[in-house]
Design a protein around this motif. Structure first.
Motif, PDB file in Angstrom:
ATOM      1  N   GLN A  31      -4.782   6.897  23.594  1.00  0.00           N
ATOM      2  CA  GLN A  31      -4.276   7.359  22.298  1.00  0.00           C
ATOM      3  C   GLN A  31      -4.793   6.439  21.203  1.00  0.00           C
ATOM      4  N   ARG A  32      -5.231   7.037  20.122  1.00  0.00           N
ATOM      5  CA  ARG A  32      -5.686   6.289  18.947  1.00  0.00           C
ATOM      6  C   ARG A  32      -4.653   6.477  17.845  1.00  0.00           C
ATOM      7  N   LEU A  33      -4.442   5.423  17.089  1.00  0.00           N
ATOM      8  CA  LEU A  33      -3.478   5.438  15.987  1.00  0.00           C
ATOM      9  C   LEU A  33      -4.219   5.585  14.673  1.00  0.00           C
ATOM     10  N   THR A  34      -3.715   6.438  13.817  1.00  0.00           N
ATOM     11  CA  THR A  34      -4.284   6.611  12.476  1.00  0.00           C
ATOM     12  C   THR A  34      -3.152   6.692  11.457  1.00  0.00           C
ATOM     13  N   LEU A  35      -3.483   6.342  10.230  1.00  0.00           N
ATOM     14  CA  LEU A  35      -2.499   6.459   9.156  1.00  0.00           C
ATOM     15  C   LEU A  35      -2.328   7.922   8.768  1.00  0.00           C
ATOM     16  N   THR A  36      -1.104   8.289   8.447  1.00  0.00           N
ATOM     17  CA  THR A  36      -0.839   9.584   7.828  1.00  0.00           C
ATOM     18  C   THR A  36      -1.019   9.405   6.314  1.00  0.00           C
ATOM     19  N   ALA A  37      -0.904  10.485   5.577  1.00  0.00           N
ATOM     20  CA  ALA A  37      -0.973  10.381   4.113  1.00  0.00           C
ATOM     21  C   ALA A  37       0.148   9.470   3.600  1.00  0.00           C
ATOM     22  N   LYS A  38       1.340   9.616   4.174  1.00  0.00           N
ATOM     23  CA  LYS A  38       2.463   8.757   3.782  1.00  0.00           C
ATOM     24  C   LYS A  38       2.158   7.297   4.132  1.00  0.00           C
ATOM     25  N   GLY A  39       1.547   7.068   5.292  1.00  0.00           N
ATOM     26  CA  GLY A  39       1.191   5.716   5.697  1.00  0.00           C
ATOM     27  C   GLY A  39       0.171   5.095   4.763  1.00  0.00           C
ATOM     28  N   GLU A  40      -0.820   5.882   4.351  1.00  0.00           N
ATOM     29  CA  GLU A  40      -1.840   5.377   3.420  1.00  0.00           C
ATOM     30  C   GLU A  40      -1.215   5.045   2.069  1.00  0.00           C
ATOM     31  N   THR A  41      -0.327   5.886   1.590  1.00  0.00           N
ATOM     32  CA  THR A  41       0.365   5.619   0.322  1.00  0.00           C
ATOM     33  C   THR A  41       1.205   4.345   0.434  1.00  0.00           C
ATOM     34  N   THR A  42       1.926   4.210   1.535  1.00  0.00           N
ATOM     35  CA  THR A  42       2.751   3.014   1.753  1.00  0.00           C
ATOM     36  C   THR A  42       1.873   1.775   1.856  1.00  0.00           C
ATOM     37  N   ARG A  43       0.723   1.895   2.522  1.00  0.00           N
ATOM     38  CA  ARG A  43      -0.218   0.766   2.628  1.00  0.00           C
ATOM     39  C   ARG A  43      -0.686   0.344   1.246  1.00  0.00           C
ATOM     40  N   ARG A  44      -1.070   1.307   0.403  1.00  0.00           N
ATOM     41  CA  ARG A  44      -1.545   0.976  -0.947  1.00  0.00           C
ATOM     42  C   ARG A  44      -0.452   0.310  -1.778  1.00  0.00           C
ATOM     43  N   VAL A  45       0.770   0.842  -1.706  1.00  0.00           N
ATOM     44  CA  VAL A  45       1.889   0.254  -2.456  1.00  0.00           C
ATOM     45  C   VAL A  45       2.152  -1.168  -1.983  1.00  0.00           C
ATOM     46  N   THR A  46       2.125  -1.377  -0.674  1.00  0.00           N
ATOM     47  CA  THR A  46       2.359  -2.708  -0.114  1.00  0.00           C
ATOM     48  C   THR A  46       1.268  -3.671  -0.550  1.00  0.00           C
ATOM     49  N   LEU A  47       0.012  -3.231  -0.511  1.00  0.00           N
ATOM     50  CA  LEU A  47      -1.096  -4.083  -0.965  1.00  0.00           C
ATOM     51  C   LEU A  47      -0.943  -4.455  -2.441  1.00  0.00           C
ATOM     52  N   GLU A  48      -0.533  -3.501  -3.265  1.00  0.00           N
ATOM     53  CA  GLU A  48      -0.314  -3.782  -4.683  1.00  0.00           C
ATOM     54  C   GLU A  48       0.779  -4.829  -4.859  1.00  0.00           C
ATOM     55  N   ARG A  49       1.835  -4.711  -4.067  1.00  0.00           N
ATOM     56  CA  ARG A  49       2.943  -5.665  -4.190  1.00  0.00           C
ATOM     57  C   ARG A  49       2.553  -7.043  -3.669  1.00  0.00           C
ATOM     58  N   VAL A  50       1.741  -7.080  -2.611  1.00  0.00           N
ATOM     59  CA  VAL A  50       1.242  -8.360  -2.109  1.00  0.00           C
ATOM     60  C   VAL A  50       0.372  -9.018  -3.178  1.00  0.00           C
ATOM     61  N   SER A  51      -0.492  -8.237  -3.789  1.00  0.00           N
ATOM     62  CA  SER A  51      -1.362  -8.765  -4.841  1.00  0.00           C
ATOM     63  C   SER A  51      -0.540  -9.296  -6.018  1.00  0.00           C
ATOM     64  N   ALA A  52       0.465  -8.535  -6.421  1.00  0.00           N
ATOM     65  CA  ALA A  52       1.318  -8.970  -7.531  1.00  0.00           C
ATOM     66  C   ALA A  52       2.074 -10.241  -7.170  1.00  0.00           C
ATOM     67  N   LEU A  53       2.563 -10.320  -5.934  1.00  0.00           N
ATOM     68  CA  LEU A  53       3.280 -11.514  -5.501  1.00  0.00           C
ATOM     69  C   LEU A  53       2.342 -12.720  -5.438  1.00  0.00           C
ATOM     70  N   ASN A  54       1.121 -12.524  -4.928  1.00  0.00           N
ATOM     71  CA  ASN A  54       0.143 -13.619  -4.894  1.00  0.00           C
ATOM     72  C   ASN A  54      -0.161 -14.118  -6.304  1.00  0.00           C
ATOM     73  N   THR A  55      -0.304 -13.190  -7.234  1.00  0.00           N
ATOM     74  CA  THR A  55      -0.563 -13.571  -8.622  1.00  0.00           C
ATOM     75  C   THR A  55       0.611 -14.366  -9.181  1.00  0.00           C
ATOM     76  N   LEU A  56       1.823 -13.895  -8.937  1.00  0.00           N
ATOM     77  CA  LEU A  56       3.021 -14.586  -9.414  1.00  0.00           C
ATOM     78  C   LEU A  56       3.126 -15.990  -8.813  1.00  0.00           C
ATOM     79  N   MET A  57       2.835 -16.111  -7.515  1.00  0.00           N
ATOM     80  CA  MET A  57       2.966 -17.415  -6.846  1.00  0.00           C
ATOM     81  C   MET A  57       1.878 -18.395  -7.266  1.00  0.00           C
ATOM     82  N   THR A  58       0.702 -17.905  -7.631  1.00  0.00           N
ATOM     83  CA  THR A  58      -0.414 -18.811  -7.918  1.00  0.00           C
ATOM     84  C   THR A  58      -0.708 -18.959  -9.403  1.00  0.00           C
TER      85      THR A  58
END
Length: 134
Positions: free
Chosen positions: A70-97
């Motif tokens: 079995q291979r795992l792939t992102l769904t559309a919801k998973g891709e949206t959640t991934r993008r939102v999480t990446l944006e929040r990680v980036s914002a947090l990194n900016t805030l911390m640094t």
């Protein structure tokens, strides 16, 4: 103040965020490949994947070359959640640094790696903090 992970800020756990990031970069992978990449056991990864499938974040597909795999792939919801999480990680990194020089950030990253290695027994980090703002 309540402690929360970046993943939780996006509605997923830290472990789920790791799976989303991995699948986002490699498109699809087996549970074993994901477990190895995230340094988790296959059994714990299977439980995590089951929860993520139930949440509609990823889906399982049969490997076209080997129907037992079995291979795992992102769904559309998973891709949206991934993008939102990446944006929040980036914002947090900016805030911390913010207001720190690259040299200061490098010293902090080196210290955190020493703590990880000496006290937690974890491998050296390749996290974005070590390379500055990401």
């Amino acid at each position: 103040m309540q402690r929360r992970t970046v993943g939780e800020l996006a509605g997923v756990t830290g472990a789920q965020a790791g799976v989303l990031f991995l699948l986002g970069s490699s498109i699809e992978a087996t549970i074993g490949e994901v477990a190895r990449s995230l340094k988790a056991t296959p059994s714990s990864m299977t439980e995590l994947i089951d929860r993520m499938v139930a949440a509609g974040l990823i889906e399982r597909r049969l490997d076209p070359d080997d129907g037992r795999v079995q291979r795992l792939t992102l769904t559309a919801k998973g891709e949206t959640t991934r993008r939102v999480t990446l944006e929040r990680v980036s914002a947090l990194n900016t805030l911390m640094t913010d207001d720190f020089t690259e040299a200061e950030i490098a010293v902090v990253a080196r210290w955190l790696d020493a703590v990880r290695i000496r006290f937690l027994g974890l491998p050296k980090s390749t996290a974005g903090l070590a390379s500055g703002k990401s």
